[in-house]
Design an enzyme around this catalytic site. Structure first.
Site, PDB file in Angstrom:
ATOM      1  CG  ASP A   1      -2.292   0.573   0.921  1.00  0.00           C
ATOM      2  OD1 ASP A   1      -2.384   1.429   0.022  1.00  0.00           O
ATOM      3  OD2 ASP A   1      -3.272   0.196   1.594  1.00  0.00           O
TER       4      ASP A   1
ATOM      5  CG  ASP B   1       4.100   6.810 -17.990  1.00  0.00           C
ATOM      6  OD1 ASP B   1       3.081   6.354 -18.526  1.00  0.00           O
ATOM      7  OD2 ASP B   1       4.499   7.985 -18.169  1.00  0.00           O
TER       8      ASP B   1
END
EC number: 3.2.1.22
Length: 534
Positions: free
Chosen positions: A155, A213
């Site tokens: 997380d 990306d």
């Protein structure tokens, strides 16, 4: 508690002290060749987790058909640990919640045929306030290896920039560090990254695009947006599903074998959902080849829930080795039509009625990239029936229901041209070509908004197939197709659609302009099957 486990020295847990080439997961898709399937407790139980829950879940999945259908992962989420680390810096499980320990639970889960996954956070604390991994990455990797863990959800709470880095750069540093550590292990863990979710709700999406990306280079899947609504949460569960669905349509260009976009859990027993809505979430996630991770009270799932969750035809779509994410062929105020290729040469079409009324209509085959001069066999993946179709598929859908068809092609009609919407991911506006003019408009389902992109990068609209998208200076228009460089375009992983002649990028609102870096106005979604330059 004292840590009771068999320690594996770091030199053994990692591959060796010799230099190890760190390769991107997308370069080694064998680590996770198809999206993961299984269970996670978070959306249903949040921090109310314990050994009994996971034992009962494991037993239920082993006996009710879920394991046999492919759901073979049991994953813990936040709040499994103590609030403090041990004296040697290692994590410790909460002995009240897990009296026999996580190594024992892992062995039990694996004895039933499952894999075992765990949760940590890249920051200094987890979202629930437990110890994060920052500064302890290697010892945590060693601990997880010792416990038999083979899947890590990392997380992104409580991350703060350091050493002059921006927040986006800090996330890249932390997740890149974990990638290096995991890549050197004798048995690398499946790496689920949550970093993009922390950048998804801003007006300026440059950082979100930038994180998207790089996550395929580091892990096998990434949570790209907000959490799905939890069982006890306020608000509409259907609206939550639609929010995550729409986010997933924005990032199709990133997905390929070895990396999967993750729109979050299947909330199969949420009381706010109708059966049609539950089935729609499952069908849409399967059409995306998204992770199928159920967060529900598994022992109490109804026979109706188990029936759709174990639909083998749709699971086969989800697990198709092409891992091509379905993309939008058409969208209006009520219907989304999505398409993709399957590895056996067939074409998938998924139709979502997101409107408030039942709908009966025809879906033209040309918007799916198929020829209207051919006859095809279309199999309904819900009921299994097959029909012969030409020109169009007739569908009838309840509100919030989803139909899925697999269309078989023969040798004479096997050509599929990538076809669908070209839309700006920030505004949601669709590229629209009418007569000679081209602009951005609200998506309305017309053929003036449905484009075909051939292998040479020539783009034409279905409404006027003799005309091609043309750039001249900073203007764009529809002109008679002539194969000049002003009519050739290339699509990049950044979402830029670049013209070969001008070197400029398509810009929302009409026209082309100097290509920026991940700017809202220049990031576009295109149909599945278009070549994406990495």
């Amino acid at each position: 508690m004292r840590l009771i486990t068999r320690w594996i020295p770091l030199a053994n847990a990692l591959a060796s002290t010799m230099p190890v080439q760190v390769v991107a997961s997308i370069e080694n898709p064998s680590l996770l060749p198809t999206p993961p399937m299984g269970f996670n407790n978070w959306a249903r139980f949040m921090c109310d987790l314990n050994e009994t829950l996971f034992v009962e879940t494991t037993d239920a999945m082993a006996s009710n058909g879920l394991l046999e259908a492919g759901y073979n992962r049991i994953n813990l989420d936040d709040c499994w640990m103590n609030y403090d680390r041990a004296e040697n810096g290692s994590l410790e499980w909460n002995v009240t919640k897990f009296p026999r320990g996580l190594p024992w639970l892992g062995q039990y889960v694996k004895s039933k045929g499952f894999n075992f996954g765990i949760y940590e956070d890249s920051g200094n604390l987890t979202c629930g306030g437990y110890p994060g991994s920052e500064g302890y990455e290697e010892i945590d990797a060693e601990t997880f290896a010792a416990w038999g863990i083979d899947y890590l959800k990392l997380d992104g709470c409580n991350v703060y920039p350091k050493e002059g880095r921006t927040l986006q750069e800090e996330y890249k540093y932390l997740y890149g560090n974990w990638h290096e550590i995991l890549s050197k292990m004798q048995q690398p863990l499946i790496f689920s990254e949550s970093a993009p979710a922390y950048f998804s709700m801003t007006d300026n999406l440059t950082d979100w695009h930038t994180v998207m990306d790089w996550v395929p280079e580091y892990g096998e899947l990434a949570r790209h947006s907000v959490d799905i609504l939890v069982y006890s949460g306020e608000g509409s569960a259907w609206d939550s599903i639609m929010t995550n669905y729409k986010f997933n349509t924005l990032v199709a260009r990133y997905q390929r074998p070895g990396y999967y976009n993750d729109p979050d859990f299947l909330i199969a027993d949420h009381p706010g959902l109708s059966l049609d809505e539950k089935r729609s979430q499952f069908a849409l996630w399967a059409s995306f080849s998204a992770p199928l991770i159920i967060s529900a009270h598994i022992p109490d799932l109804s026979s109706e829930d188990l029936e759709y969750l174990t639909n083998q035809a749709l699971i086969a779509v989800d697990q198709d080795p092409l891992a091509q994410q379905a993309t939008l062929a058409s969208r209006d105020g009520s219907l989304d039509v999505l398409t993709r290729n399957l590895a056996d040469g067939s074409r998938l079409v998924t139709i979502l009625n997101h409107g408030s009324e039942s709908i009966e209509t025809d879906i033209s085959l040309d918007i799916l990239g198929l020829s209207t001069d051919c006859t095809y066999k279309a199999q309904d993946l819900w009921g299994g029936s097959t029909q012969t179709i030409k020109d169009a598929i007739r569908i009838k859908l309840n509100t919030h229901a989803t139909a899925v068809y697999k269309i078989d092609t023969d040798e004479k009609c096997s050509q599929v041209i990538p076809t669908g919407l070209i839309f700006n991911t920030a505004s949601g506006k669709c590229l629209t070509g009418t007569s000679s003019s081209v602009g951005s408009e609200s998506c309305n389902g017309s053929k003036s908004q449905i484009w075909q992109i051939d292998a040479s990068g020539v783009i034409r609209t279905l409404s006027e197939q003799s005309k091609c998208l043309t750039a001249d200076g900073k203007a764009i228009s529809l002109q008679e197709c002539s194969e000049n460089n002003g009519q050739k375009w290339s699509y990049a992983i950044t979402g830029n659609l670049k013209n070969a002649d001008t070197g400029y990028c398509l810009t929302n609102g009409g026209g082309v302009s100097a290509c920026g870096f991940e700017t809202n106005s220049q990031v576009f979604g295109l149909p599945a099957g278009v070549h994406v330059a990495l």
